[in-house]
Write an enzyme that holds these catalytic residues in place. Sequence first.
Site, PDB file in Angstrom:
ATOM      1  N   ARG A   1      10.082   8.564  10.367  1.00 27.45           N
ATOM      2  CA  ARG A   1       8.827   9.234  10.073  1.00 27.45           C
ATOM      3  C   ARG A   1       7.413   8.368  10.674  1.00 27.45           C
ATOM      4  NH1 ARG A   1       6.399  11.916   4.287  1.00 27.45           N
ATOM      5  NH2 ARG A   1       8.644  12.571   3.938  1.00 27.45           N
TER       6      ARG A   1
ATOM      7  N   ARG B   1       6.657  12.966 -17.110  1.00 29.36           N
ATOM      8  CA  ARG B   1       7.615  12.763 -16.052  1.00 29.36           C
ATOM      9  C   ARG B   1       7.773  13.675 -14.843  1.00 29.36           C
ATOM     10  NH1 ARG B   1       9.642  10.606 -20.832  1.00 29.36           N
ATOM     11  NH2 ARG B   1       9.605   8.360 -20.892  1.00 29.36           N
TER      12      ARG B   1
ATOM     13  N   GLU C   1      10.626   8.015   4.376  1.00 22.34           N
ATOM     14  CA  GLU C   1      10.070   7.317   5.217  1.00 22.34           C
ATOM     15  C   GLU C   1      10.567   6.135   5.305  1.00 22.34           C
ATOM     16  OE1 GLU C   1       5.598   7.074   6.577  1.00 22.34           O
ATOM     17  OE2 GLU C   1       5.855   6.302   4.463  1.00 22.34           O
TER      18      GLU C   1
ATOM     19  N   GLU D   1      -5.290  16.074  13.705  1.00 21.86           N
ATOM     20  CA  GLU D   1      -3.942  15.994  13.245  1.00 21.86           C
ATOM     21  C   GLU D   1      -3.094  17.104  14.213  1.00 21.86           C
ATOM     22  OE1 GLU D   1      -2.660  13.814  11.541  1.00 21.86           O
ATOM     23  OE2 GLU D   1      -4.307  12.666  10.393  1.00 21.86           O
TER      24      GLU D   1
ATOM     25  N   HIS E   1      -2.515   6.250  13.564  1.00 20.44           N
ATOM     26  CA  HIS E   1      -3.103   5.853  12.208  1.00 20.44           C
ATOM     27  C   HIS E   1      -3.063   4.527  11.915  1.00 20.44           C
ATOM     28  CE1 HIS E   1      -2.579  10.108  11.685  1.00 20.44           C
ATOM     29  NE2 HIS E   1      -2.710  10.100  10.650  1.00 20.44           N
TER      30      HIS E   1
ATOM     31  N   LYS F   1       5.704  18.283  12.088  1.00 15.82           N
ATOM     32  CA  LYS F   1       5.794  17.572  10.984  1.00 15.82           C
ATOM     33  C   LYS F   1       7.055  17.769  10.021  1.00 15.82           C
ATOM     34  CE  LYS F   1       3.684  15.248   7.066  1.00 15.82           C
ATOM     35  NZ  LYS F   1       2.594  14.637   6.458  1.00 15.82           N
TER      36      LYS F   1
ATOM     37  N   HIS G   1     -11.270  10.570   8.196  1.00 15.24           N
ATOM     38  CA  HIS G   1      -9.903  10.159   8.558  1.00 15.24           C
ATOM     39  C   HIS G   1      -9.698  10.794   9.796  1.00 15.24           C
ATOM     40  CE1 HIS G   1      -5.713   9.772   7.877  1.00 15.24           C
ATOM     41  NE2 HIS G   1      -5.402  10.786   8.063  1.00 15.24           N
TER      42      HIS G   1
ATOM     43  N   LYS H   1       4.251  13.262   0.224  1.00 19.58           N
ATOM     44  CA  LYS H   1       3.719  11.976  -0.108  1.00 19.58           C
ATOM     45  C   LYS H   1       2.479  12.093  -0.847  1.00 19.58           C
ATOM     46  CE  LYS H   1       3.412   9.733   4.078  1.00 19.58           C
ATOM     47  NZ  LYS H   1       3.245   8.567   4.825  1.00 19.58           N
TER      48      LYS H   1
ATOM     49  N   ASN I   1       2.758   8.474  12.394  1.00 17.72           N
ATOM     50  CA  ASN I   1       1.526   7.476  12.084  1.00 17.72           C
ATOM     51  C   ASN I   1       0.894   7.147  13.335  1.00 17.72           C
ATOM     52  OD1 ASN I   1       1.753   7.055   9.437  1.00 17.72           O
ATOM     53  ND2 ASN I   1       3.432   5.592   9.668  1.00 17.72           N
TER      54      ASN I   1
ATOM     55  N   HIS J   1      -6.787   4.125  10.082  1.00 18.31           N
ATOM     56  CA  HIS J   1      -6.793   3.676   8.745  1.00 18.31           C
ATOM     57  C   HIS J   1      -7.813   2.424   8.676  1.00 18.31           C
ATOM     58  CE1 HIS J   1      -3.183   5.806   6.805  1.00 18.31           C
ATOM     59  NE2 HIS J   1      -4.329   6.451   6.940  1.00 18.31           N
TER      60      HIS J   1
HETATM   61  P1  NAD Z   1     -10.856  15.766   1.632  1.00 23.07           P
HETATM   62  O1  NAD Z   1     -10.115  16.497   0.643  1.00 23.07           O
HETATM   63  O2  NAD Z   1     -11.837  15.018   1.207  1.00 23.07           O
HETATM   64  O3  NAD Z   1     -11.713  17.169   2.215  1.00 23.07           O
HETATM   65  C1  NAD Z   1     -12.784  17.045   3.120  1.00 23.07           C
HETATM   66  C2  NAD Z   1     -13.994  17.777   2.525  1.00 23.07           C
HETATM   67  O4  NAD Z   1     -13.882  19.250   2.735  1.00 23.07           O
HETATM   68  C3  NAD Z   1     -14.255  17.577   1.138  1.00 23.07           C
HETATM   69  O5  NAD Z   1     -15.810  17.151   0.761  1.00 23.07           O
HETATM   70  C4  NAD Z   1     -13.873  18.853   0.525  1.00 23.07           C
HETATM   71  O6  NAD Z   1     -14.292  19.217  -0.746  1.00 23.07           O
HETATM   72  C5  NAD Z   1     -14.219  19.935   1.615  1.00 23.07           C
HETATM   73  N1  NAD Z   1     -13.351  21.007   1.597  1.00 23.07           N
HETATM   74  C6  NAD Z   1     -12.206  21.362   1.921  1.00 23.07           C
HETATM   75  N2  NAD Z   1     -11.671  22.357   1.986  1.00 23.07           N
HETATM   76  C7  NAD Z   1     -12.939  23.090   1.958  1.00 23.07           C
HETATM   77  C8  NAD Z   1     -13.083  24.402   2.306  1.00 23.07           C
HETATM   78  N3  NAD Z   1     -11.997  25.328   2.463  1.00 23.07           N
HETATM   79  N4  NAD Z   1     -14.464  24.817   2.190  1.00 23.07           N
HETATM   80  C9  NAD Z   1     -15.430  23.999   1.900  1.00 23.07           C
HETATM   81  N5  NAD Z   1     -15.105  22.613   1.780  1.00 23.07           N
HETATM   82  C10 NAD Z   1     -14.002  22.258   1.666  1.00 23.07           C
HETATM   83  O7  NAD Z   1     -10.080  15.473   2.759  1.00 23.07           O
HETATM   84  P2  NAD Z   1      -9.026  15.967   4.001  1.00 23.07           P
HETATM   85  O8  NAD Z   1      -9.504  15.546   5.414  1.00 23.07           O
HETATM   86  O9  NAD Z   1      -8.943  17.379   3.724  1.00 23.07           O
HETATM   87  O10 NAD Z   1      -7.898  14.962   3.716  1.00 23.07           O
HETATM   88  C11 NAD Z   1      -7.958  13.705   4.015  1.00 23.07           C
HETATM   89  C12 NAD Z   1      -7.215  12.892   2.630  1.00 23.07           C
HETATM   90  O11 NAD Z   1      -5.667  13.298   3.050  1.00 23.07           O
HETATM   91  C13 NAD Z   1      -7.126  11.434   2.894  1.00 23.07           C
HETATM   92  O12 NAD Z   1      -7.291  10.860   1.534  1.00 23.07           O
HETATM   93  C14 NAD Z   1      -5.776  11.279   3.526  1.00 23.07           C
HETATM   94  O13 NAD Z   1      -5.253   9.914   3.064  1.00 23.07           O
HETATM   95  C15 NAD Z   1      -4.965  12.119   2.856  1.00 23.07           C
HETATM   96  N6  NAD Z   1      -3.707  12.391   3.691  1.00 23.07           N
HETATM   97  C16 NAD Z   1      -2.595  12.475   3.120  1.00 23.07           C
HETATM   98  C17 NAD Z   1      -1.414  12.798   3.876  1.00 23.07           C
HETATM   99  C18 NAD Z   1      -0.026  12.955   3.283  1.00 23.07           C
HETATM  100  O14 NAD Z   1       1.052  12.976   3.782  1.00 23.07           O
HETATM  101  N7  NAD Z   1      -0.151  12.920   1.726  1.00 23.07           N
HETATM  102  C19 NAD Z   1      -1.574  13.051   5.124  1.00 23.07           C
HETATM  103  C20 NAD Z   1      -2.679  13.000   5.755  1.00 23.07           C
HETATM  104  C21 NAD Z   1      -3.684  12.701   5.019  1.00 23.07           C
END
Ligand code: NAD
Length: 523
Positions: A402, A279, A398, A343, A409, A388, A425, A301, A406, A413
């Site tokens: 908020r 929990r 949201e 972003e 997005h 943000k 992304h 989120k 997007n 997406h």
């Molecule tokens: P990711 O976590 O897949 O990272 C991208 C790649 O980079 C991966 O292969 C990871 O292993 C590698 N990596 C990360 N940091 C590294 C570093 N310092 N050195 C070497 N390699 C590294 O993707 P992302 O682009 O970081 O995030 C995308 C995800 O985030 C999506 O799933 C998206 O939906 C989510 N997201 C969430 C929110 C939210 O509000 N929660 C907002 C935006 C995006």
Amino acid sequence: MEQQNVILTGFMGTGKSTVGRHLAELLGCEFADTDVLIEERHGSSVAAIFAEEGEPAFRRLEATVAQELAQRQGLVIATGGRLMLDEANAALLAATGPVFCLTADPHTILARLREDGAQRPLLATPDPAQRIAGLLAERGPAYAAFPQIDTTGKTPAQVAKELQMLLDKTVLSVAYPQGSYNVVVGEDLLPSLTSLADISGPVVVITDTNVGPLYAAQFGPAAGVITIPAGEQHKTLQTVQFLYDELLAAGISRQATVVALGGGVVGDVAGFVAATYMRGLDFVQCPTSLLAMVDASVGAKTGVDMPQGKNLVGAFKQPQAVLADISTLRTLPPAEFASGMAEVIKSAIIGDPQLFLRLEAAPALVTPEDRIHWADVADFVTRSIEVKRSVVEDDPFEKGLRAVLNLGHTFGHAIEQASGYGIRHGEGVAMGLIAATTMSAELGHADESLTARIASVLIRSGLPTRIPHFLSADVLLAAMGSDKKKANGRLRFVLPRDIGDVIIVDDIPETTVVGVLRACGAS
Ligand code: NAD
């Protein structure tokens, strides 16, 4: 740093004056205490001024002292408990250096007030601890504007050391209805995890196969580490199940803190696990991708993808702290760095025209060979988080506002999903920003030239702007239909009118959407 002031605020009994003196000594600078200055100037005690001239007179004296101190530099300033809760005082002093709010639990505060022996009306009430708790709850939201430093169980010297460690970093406070958390932006933060994030119990690090081998050891041997396969395709309930099993096998109890070390995928999955395992456990985000730093790690989120679409199952989980260690970006693959820049550019379009001007003026800022201008990167991260933050603070769950985050997005997406996640992304968002701006111009909300301006910044950051021809407009439209960003079954788009000015538009006819998708490259 020596030119800046350091300002301490917080409730009485949190140690502002004692800690302030220690900090001034550590920094080798002068210390000022607003209450002491007022007493010296006025020739009577704060209590006497309150009793004889009333609170408004005291507040006027405070404002005068705040104005004076704002003219000076290189001071550590301990402020009276409510001085920084006045907007004008806060604006004046915050412009001269970082502000930190010291906190403590009500019992610690009561013990310290009894110890210092001063006559306080608060102590004369039947249940002073409860009265203090009430006042803290009342003033909490106002103090939450400032980064919080918990002093409970620490000596003033320890707190001063903690503050000193934070001074070469940027610390932002993100408030939500029940509290706030600090976002620290700086280099080489990971080795100081427990003090920067104020963790006392056991630490379980959740990371992925790319990031773990590079950085997990920086947390020291005591931290348990669980590694998941890297990649969006692992942001699933199966991975969550695997993590629950690992945590149970390791006998992890509710006293533990889950630390997400990785990109947005790790942050989203680990956050969801932290929200639901037993929990809920405490949760700290250590984002290592640019995208996770500027977007995913702030706003609470968390969640996983379903075969039907992205992020369809999840929870709001506020972190205890976010440590954006920008030195980890040195190993981020260039295409991932560019993805994060999408972003940053989105944030600039939503709410920071000055940042957009800087991105426009910067010479080929983030090409793979020349991508690391560290001072710039730290600043881009900080400013994007500020955009943000201002949006999520107004809409923590949201409900409406908020949605502006997007921007790009709804298209992005759909592009990601229709490409089977072959398109990243950030790349989808980059194409989506152009599609949204094209739509805005088409509907008469924006000038045609806006699309070219945004495209030029995206291209120089190494991002695509055209939707690949192998994606059909019809398939993309269908993918948008499964996106939960639909409002009441109708497609909703965030459209830029100008840099720093976006609107939310519902009910756009499908034919318009298809037309825009085709104009932007889809078949
Ligand atoms: P990711 O976590 O897949 O990272 C991208 C790649 O980079 C991966 O292969 C990871 O292993 C590698 N990596 C990360 N940091 C590294 C570093 N310092 N050195 C070497 N390699 C590294 O993707 P992302 O682009 O970081 O995030 C995308 C995800 O985030 C999506 O799933 C998206 O939906 C989510 N997201 C969430 C929110 C939210 O509000 N929660 C907002 C935006 C995006």
